[in-house]
Design a protein around this motif. Structure first.
Motif, PDB file in Angstrom:
ATOM      1  N   HIS A   1     -60.291 -18.507  53.939  1.00  0.00           N
ATOM      2  CA  HIS A   1     -59.223 -18.555  52.932  1.00  0.00           C
ATOM      3  C   HIS A   1     -58.189 -17.518  53.330  1.00  0.00           C
ATOM      4  O   HIS A   1     -58.358 -16.328  53.071  1.00  0.00           O
ATOM      5  CB  HIS A   1     -59.801 -18.257  51.540  1.00  0.00           C
ATOM      6  CG  HIS A   1     -58.773 -18.404  50.455  1.00  0.00           C
ATOM      7  ND1 HIS A   1     -58.897 -17.781  49.228  1.00  0.00           N
ATOM      8  CD2 HIS A   1     -57.621 -19.099  50.407  1.00  0.00           C
ATOM      9  CE1 HIS A   1     -57.846 -18.083  48.482  1.00  0.00           C
ATOM     10  NE2 HIS A   1     -57.056 -18.871  49.171  1.00  0.00           N
ATOM     11  N   PHE A   2     -57.150 -17.969  54.040  1.00  0.00           N
ATOM     12  CA  PHE A   2     -56.168 -17.003  54.510  1.00  0.00           C
ATOM     13  C   PHE A   2     -54.768 -17.613  54.514  1.00  0.00           C
ATOM     14  O   PHE A   2     -54.608 -18.833  54.565  1.00  0.00           O
ATOM     15  CB  PHE A   2     -56.533 -16.486  55.920  1.00  0.00           C
ATOM     16  CG  PHE A   2     -56.744 -17.575  56.941  1.00  0.00           C
ATOM     17  CD1 PHE A   2     -55.681 -18.122  57.632  1.00  0.00           C
ATOM     18  CD2 PHE A   2     -58.021 -18.052  57.205  1.00  0.00           C
ATOM     19  CE1 PHE A   2     -55.877 -19.118  58.576  1.00  0.00           C
ATOM     20  CE2 PHE A   2     -58.230 -19.050  58.146  1.00  0.00           C
ATOM     21  CZ  PHE A   2     -57.163 -19.590  58.824  1.00  0.00           C
TER      22      PHE A   2
ATOM     23  N   PHE B   1     -65.842 -15.993  58.982  1.00  0.00           N
ATOM     24  CA  PHE B   1     -66.896 -15.505  59.866  1.00  0.00           C
ATOM     25  C   PHE B   1     -67.795 -14.487  59.167  1.00  0.00           C
ATOM     26  O   PHE B   1     -68.795 -14.046  59.711  1.00  0.00           O
ATOM     27  CB  PHE B   1     -66.303 -14.863  61.118  1.00  0.00           C
ATOM     28  CG  PHE B   1     -65.600 -15.853  61.998  1.00  0.00           C
ATOM     29  CD1 PHE B   1     -66.322 -16.687  62.831  1.00  0.00           C
ATOM     30  CD2 PHE B   1     -64.214 -15.961  61.973  1.00  0.00           C
ATOM     31  CE1 PHE B   1     -65.686 -17.620  63.623  1.00  0.00           C
ATOM     32  CE2 PHE B   1     -63.574 -16.890  62.768  1.00  0.00           C
ATOM     33  CZ  PHE B   1     -64.307 -17.723  63.598  1.00  0.00           C
ATOM     34  N   VAL B   2     -67.402 -14.086  57.962  1.00  0.00           N
ATOM     35  CA  VAL B   2     -68.117 -13.026  57.263  1.00  0.00           C
ATOM     36  C   VAL B   2     -69.103 -13.636  56.270  1.00  0.00           C
ATOM     37  O   VAL B   2     -68.799 -14.629  55.614  1.00  0.00           O
ATOM     38  CB  VAL B   2     -67.112 -12.105  56.529  1.00  0.00           C
ATOM     39  CG1 VAL B   2     -67.834 -10.986  55.808  1.00  0.00           C
ATOM     40  CG2 VAL B   2     -66.111 -11.539  57.517  1.00  0.00           C
ATOM     41  N   LYS B   3     -70.311 -13.012  56.175  1.00  0.00           N
ATOM     42  CA  LYS B   3     -71.311 -13.481  55.218  1.00  0.00           C
ATOM     43  C   LYS B   3     -71.298 -12.583  53.986  1.00  0.00           C
ATOM     44  O   LYS B   3     -71.012 -11.391  54.080  1.00  0.00           O
ATOM     45  CB  LYS B   3     -72.698 -13.456  55.856  1.00  0.00           C
ATOM     46  CG  LYS B   3     -72.852 -14.515  56.931  1.00  0.00           C
ATOM     47  CD  LYS B   3     -74.182 -14.374  57.638  1.00  0.00           C
ATOM     48  CE  LYS B   3     -74.289 -15.393  58.754  1.00  0.00           C
ATOM     49  NZ  LYS B   3     -75.340 -15.068  59.706  1.00  0.00           N
TER      50      LYS B   3
ATOM     51  N   PRO C   1     -57.102 -12.467  49.815  1.00  0.00           N
ATOM     52  CA  PRO C   1     -58.396 -12.073  50.398  1.00  0.00           C
ATOM     53  C   PRO C   1     -58.440 -12.160  51.921  1.00  0.00           C
ATOM     54  O   PRO C   1     -59.180 -11.407  52.567  1.00  0.00           O
ATOM     55  CB  PRO C   1     -59.393 -13.046  49.769  1.00  0.00           C
ATOM     56  CG  PRO C   1     -58.592 -14.170  49.219  1.00  0.00           C
ATOM     57  CD  PRO C   1     -57.246 -13.589  48.876  1.00  0.00           C
ATOM     58  N   MET C   2     -57.661 -13.079  52.541  1.00  0.00           N
ATOM     59  CA  MET C   2     -57.647 -13.258  53.993  1.00  0.00           C
ATOM     60  C   MET C   2     -59.076 -13.381  54.551  1.00  0.00           C
ATOM     61  O   MET C   2     -59.445 -12.707  55.521  1.00  0.00           O
ATOM     62  CB  MET C   2     -56.899 -12.107  54.676  1.00  0.00           C
ATOM     63  CG  MET C   2     -55.418 -12.019  54.314  1.00  0.00           C
ATOM     64  SD  MET C   2     -54.423 -13.476  54.686  1.00  0.00           S
ATOM     65  CE  MET C   2     -54.194 -13.338  56.447  1.00  0.00           C
ATOM     66  N   ASP C   3     -59.899 -14.237  53.952  1.00  0.00           N
ATOM     67  CA  ASP C   3     -61.257 -14.456  54.465  1.00  0.00           C
ATOM     68  C   ASP C   3     -61.178 -15.274  55.753  1.00  0.00           C
ATOM     69  O   ASP C   3     -60.590 -16.351  55.792  1.00  0.00           O
ATOM     70  CB  ASP C   3     -62.100 -15.214  53.422  1.00  0.00           C
ATOM     71  CG  ASP C   3     -62.393 -14.349  52.211  1.00  0.00           C
ATOM     72  OD1 ASP C   3     -62.735 -13.178  52.408  1.00  0.00           O
ATOM     73  OD2 ASP C   3     -62.270 -14.847  51.069  1.00  0.00           O
ATOM     74  N   SER C   4     -61.832 -14.745  56.794  1.00  0.00           N
ATOM     75  CA  SER C   4     -61.710 -15.372  58.113  1.00  0.00           C
ATOM     76  C   SER C   4     -62.642 -16.570  58.279  1.00  0.00           C
ATOM     77  O   SER C   4     -62.438 -17.424  59.131  1.00  0.00           O
ATOM     78  CB  SER C   4     -62.034 -14.347  59.201  1.00  0.00           C
ATOM     79  OG  SER C   4     -63.395 -13.957  59.082  1.00  0.00           O
TER      80      SER C   4
ATOM     81  N   GLY D   1     -53.573 -16.066  61.247  1.00  0.00           N
ATOM     82  CA  GLY D   1     -54.935 -16.580  61.242  1.00  0.00           C
ATOM     83  C   GLY D   1     -55.800 -15.696  60.371  1.00  0.00           C
ATOM     84  O   GLY D   1     -55.300 -14.787  59.692  1.00  0.00           O
ATOM     85  N   GLY D   2     -57.107 -15.934  60.400  1.00  0.00           N
ATOM     86  CA  GLY D   2     -58.028 -15.149  59.576  1.00  0.00           C
ATOM     87  C   GLY D   2     -58.221 -13.734  60.099  1.00  0.00           C
ATOM     88  O   GLY D   2     -58.921 -12.933  59.490  1.00  0.00           O
ATOM     89  N   GLY D   3     -57.605 -13.404  61.219  1.00  0.00           N
ATOM     90  CA  GLY D   3     -57.765 -12.082  61.812  1.00  0.00           C
ATOM     91  C   GLY D   3     -56.799 -11.049  61.268  1.00  0.00           C
ATOM     92  O   GLY D   3     -56.816  -9.898  61.668  1.00  0.00           O
ATOM     93  N   VAL D   4     -55.935 -11.464  60.337  1.00  0.00           N
ATOM     94  CA  VAL D   4     -55.033 -10.508  59.692  1.00  0.00           C
ATOM     95  C   VAL D   4     -55.794  -9.874  58.525  1.00  0.00           C
ATOM     96  O   VAL D   4     -56.538 -10.547  57.810  1.00  0.00           O
ATOM     97  CB  VAL D   4     -53.756 -11.220  59.200  1.00  0.00           C
ATOM     98  CG1 VAL D   4     -52.883 -10.277  58.385  1.00  0.00           C
ATOM     99  CG2 VAL D   4     -52.973 -11.764  60.390  1.00  0.00           C
ATOM    100  N   SER D   5     -55.638  -8.562  58.359  1.00  0.00           N
ATOM    101  CA  SER D   5     -56.417  -7.833  57.359  1.00  0.00           C
ATOM    102  C   SER D   5     -56.162  -8.314  55.938  1.00  0.00           C
ATOM    103  O   SER D   5     -55.094  -8.845  55.627  1.00  0.00           O
ATOM    104  CB  SER D   5     -56.098  -6.344  57.433  1.00  0.00           C
ATOM    105  OG  SER D   5     -56.400  -5.848  58.714  1.00  0.00           O
ATOM    106  N   LYS D   6     -57.167  -8.091  55.088  1.00  0.00           N
ATOM    107  CA  LYS D   6     -57.065  -8.375  53.655  1.00  0.00           C
ATOM    108  C   LYS D   6     -55.829  -7.660  53.081  1.00  0.00           C
ATOM    109  O   LYS D   6     -55.516  -6.554  53.518  1.00  0.00           O
ATOM    110  CB  LYS D   6     -58.341  -7.838  52.991  1.00  0.00           C
ATOM    111  CG  LYS D   6     -58.450  -7.991  51.505  1.00  0.00           C
ATOM    112  CD  LYS D   6     -59.780  -7.373  51.065  1.00  0.00           C
ATOM    113  CE  LYS D   6     -60.157  -7.674  49.654  1.00  0.00           C
ATOM    114  NZ  LYS D   6     -59.344  -7.144  48.609  1.00  0.00           N
TER     115      LYS D   6
END
Lengths: 163, 103
Positions: free
Chosen positions: B42-43, B30-32, B25-28, B62-67
């Motif tokens: 979760h990345f 920062f997203v709601k 999922p690569m959740d950063s 980091g969390g900035g890598v795409s899903k």
């Protein structure tokens, strides 16, 4: 996929760190403990992934500053319709490359990815990154102990980190 | 469960080109979500490629890598039918690994 419980993992990390510290103390290198953790190349650069500016990120990650170089070729779209998936790649003609990092200046966490390039690996990486909004993408290449960078602005129509 | 990692490694002359696609999922953080609640981070943090026990490529993410992250690189010194071992660990301590044959 082996899902490990978070608490267990945190405990294990503490135990391992503790064990490492004890081992070093055993060698009589008490003053060396902090330095050893910071200098370990294999360690995940936790602090660098917390920095909010480009300059702080580069300083935290490499401990020096980068100079722009036309030997670093950054390939990214002019306009990204979807900020959640922006394909970015970099190649360089520099010799002795040891590391390549991708930064997005306007992201809440500036550092996106940092790649270790051992000898024998081609200094060229392609990946897909998220961009919160229109921003500069900065690529930093470490070669022969020096830092070189390339920058490109990418316009983002729909952000990938907002929600 | 099938592996989360898909790899294609192709040797041509002395250069092996590797493309990897990982389901994550690569959740950063920062997203709601739809209810306005922050989706916790979760990345994948570290991704390693090994050939003959030698690390040929290491990614710190980091969390900035795409899903469902994708990465492509190339290295020297491998030949067809060699093994390439790929493994990752995320910020929650979950891991996965696979071994691919170089084509």
């Amino acid at each position: 996929m082996n899902k490990t419980d978070t608490r267990f993992s945190a405990t294990r990390r503490l135990i391992l760190q503790g064990a490492g510290a004890v081992a070093l103390v055993g060698l009589g290198n008490i003053a060396f403990v902090n330095g050893a953790f910071a200098a370990a190349n294999d360690k995940y650069p936790e602090d660098a992934f917390k920095q909010k500016t480009e300059a702080d990120t580069i300083k935290t990650l490499y401990g020096k500053t980068a100079e722009a170089s036309d030997k670093v070729k950054l390939d990214a779209p002019e306009i990204a319709e979807n900020g959640a998936v922006v394909p970015v790649s970099v190649t360089t003609t520099l010799a002795d490359v040891t590391s390549i990092s991708f930064l997005v200046s306007e992201n809440p966490v500036v550092l996106v990815a940092s790649y270790g390039i051992p000898a024998g690996t081609v200094p060229s990486v392609a990946n897909r990154i998220k961009m919160a909004k229109t921003s500069n993408i900065v690529v930093v290449v470490e070669a022969g102990g020096k830092l070189y960078s390339a920058t490109k602005e990418v316009k983002v129509t729909v952000g990938g980190c907002g929600g | 469960m099938a592996s989360s990692i898909r790899v294609r490694a192709t040797a041509k002359d002395d250069i092996t080109e590797v493309q990897a696609l990982i389901q994550h999922p690569m959740d950063s953080g920062f997203v709601k979500d739809a209810k306005g609640e922050i989706i916790p981070p979760h990345f994948i943090q570290e991704l390693t490629f090994e050939h003959n026990g030698r690390r040929v490529f290491v990614a710190d993410w980091g969390g900035g890598v795409s899903k469902d992250p994708y990465v492509k690189f190339a290295f020297k010194g491998a030949k067809k039918d060699d093994d390439l071992k790929i493994s990752w660990v995320d910020n929650k301590g979950a891991t996965d690994s696979t071994t691919a044959k170089i084509q």
